[in-house]
Scaffold this motif. Sequence first.
Motif: not given
Length: 367
Positions: A279, A283, A185, A169, A85, A188-189
């Motif tokens: 996520s 990725e 994102t 970001l 991420a 993903q975080w």
Amino acid sequence: STQSRSSAASDVYKRQVRGKNVGQLATVVAWVVCINVAAFVLLEYVDNSYFLQQDQKEEMEVREVRNITFVVEEEEQEEDLLSFANIEKIPDQLLPPEALKPYVLVIGITSAPESREKRDTLRKNSWISKIRNKDSILYRFVIGNTKGSTTRSQALIDEMKENSDILYLPYFEEDPRNLTFKVLTFYQWVSFHNKYDGFSFNWSMRVTDDSWWNFDLAFPELETLRPRRLLWSKFPRNARVPRDPKNPSYDPDYDAELYPMFPARAGYVISSDLVVWLSRQWEGGWLWPYNDDVPAVALYLGTINPEKKNDIRWFVLESSLEQCYNAKTEVVLVHPLTAKGLAQREVDWMTCKRPCGCGAVAPLITD
């Protein structure tokens, strides 16, 4: 004659010897075949056992979605963890140790640097004020750079010092067509903390900063739901794919005329297993970056067909509050609103439990 009998006996003996030799040869061949088969089976077993062990080492987390199993692979090196991420670009945005605990709900509020007034209203005079100190909920305003800039403004730096609720970001420019990157994102975080730091959560909510969410009504209901393969929102049907390049939701990539059912653009709740799956696929480069994040999420999840809790109480308004005001149902979400509108909805709810207006009973905050 004696010679004839002797010759006949010799022939019989030879035939017996040949028969015995053939029998022995057949036995030897049979044993050779058996040994080869046994060796083949043994080698296959050894190979399968080896590769099974290798797979077990690589497949650290298996999540079943419907009848499909998705494998989440563990990165082998520490530097790979940092690339997850693009965390190396936002190390100051990682959660502090005291925040690494179980949560019922993690909220990502899409916002822009210039929307400070709405964020402050939400923090002080609207629904965020109710959850800021609630242990079971974590929220972040998700913000990129001002369009045309590659650095955060001084105003945003000052705001981040005053409030610990912004996920900045730095590698995203604020643009409606970057929303898919922005939202995924954020997922993903969340997944980064969920996997490596003992952080856990049941649900996530993606919502815009111009939406009023009825925390008092929705959160207790959310706690009763099973957090597995579920989306909760209002799902419009037969929505046309925007083809006008001037439309912020312009989609040049999706070929069909109509989108499948997708959540309201104002907001939706999604179970944690779907967040992790999204996520990981993002990725791994398996998801196409459509311009509009909400139909995009519906398209991604269409492959696993999660349950949809289609709720008409999520009101997305186009021109006025009249539809919401006259509604015979409870209200979970109202959108879009100005900063003053966000405050007014909270005042109306606290006054008469009707967030779209109490008439002359509630103090008036004009939009």
